[in-house]
Design an enzyme around this catalytic site. Structure first.
Site, mmCIF file in Angstrom:
data_model
loop_
_atom_site.group_PDB
_atom_site.id
_atom_site.type_symbol
_atom_site.label_atom_id
_atom_site.label_comp_id
_atom_site.label_asym_id
_atom_site.label_seq_id
_atom_site.Cartn_x
_atom_site.Cartn_y
_atom_site.Cartn_z
ATOM 1 N N GLU A 64 0.885 -1.156 0.009
ATOM 2 C CA GLU A 64 0.204 -0.116 0.059
ATOM 3 C C GLU A 64 0.937 1.259 0.146
ATOM 4 O OE1 GLU A 64 -3.675 -0.145 2.214
ATOM 5 O OE2 GLU A 64 -3.454 1.925 2.977
ATOM 6 N N ASP A 65 1.929 1.131 0.763
ATOM 7 C CA ASP A 65 2.694 2.586 0.958
ATOM 8 C C ASP A 65 4.112 2.501 0.521
ATOM 9 O OD1 ASP A 65 0.719 3.641 2.188
ATOM 10 O OD2 ASP A 65 1.347 2.828 4.191
#
Ligand code: ZN
Length: 175
Positions: A64-65
């Protein structure tokens, strides 16, 4: 791969991927503190011994990051780990309100292991919002975060009573 080796490999991998990232608190804590806190809650507070869950928790925000892909996790850690992380990864192409709505919608149908990672994630985030809130979050935003987290967790009740108890305890400290 031996369990201890997998855990060390995951911590090293996540530290490398999240290097340079900071949490949103006023002190801008190193990002890696967050995935390691999940593993600590799972193992040391809730007694979760499933190493796949602990490894996935350490890796849970890499897709996600960071630029990490699910395929890369599959190559490095195997398909089971990659699948758990994929389950707890928001689609960042979607607008934030939609991502939050989808978390509520998808929580009940997620796998047992993904539910444990999700519980630990929400426990850690509530504790962080309570103890080290993002510098620019007004009271209403902090409260709204607590309510949304509860909606997500209410959808997976029954997954792990100890973790749910820890979540409820964190929720009761709502600002
Ligand atoms: Zn997280």
């Amino acid at each position: 791969m031996y369990d201890v080796a997998r855990l060390i490999k995951a911590a090293d991998f996540a530290a490398l991927k999240h290097r340079g990232q900071r949490r949103k608190d006023a002190e801008a804590s190193p990002y890696i503190n967050h995935p390691l806190a999940l593993a600590r809650v799972l193992k040391l507070e809730a007694g979760v011994d499933d190493v796949d869950v602990l490894v996935a928790a350490i890796l849970h925000d890499t897709v996600e990051d960071t630029e990490t892909t699910v395929e890369e996790l599959g190559r490095e850690f195997g398909p089971e780990i990659a699948a758990i992380v994929a389950e707890v990864t928001d689609d960042k192409r979607l607008p934030k309100p939609e991502r939050k709505r989808l978390q509520v919608e998808h929580a009940p149908g997620s796998s047992p292991r993904a539910k444990l990672v999700k519980l630990a994630d929400k426990i850690c985030n509530l504790r962080d919002v309570r103890d080290r809130p993002p510098a620019h979050w007004p009271l209403e935003r902090r409260q709204a975060y607590f309510e949304w987290a509860r909606e997500v967790i209410d959808g997976i009740r029954g997954a792990n009573p100890v973790l749910e108890g820890l979540f409820d305890e964190a929720y009761r400290a709502k600002p």
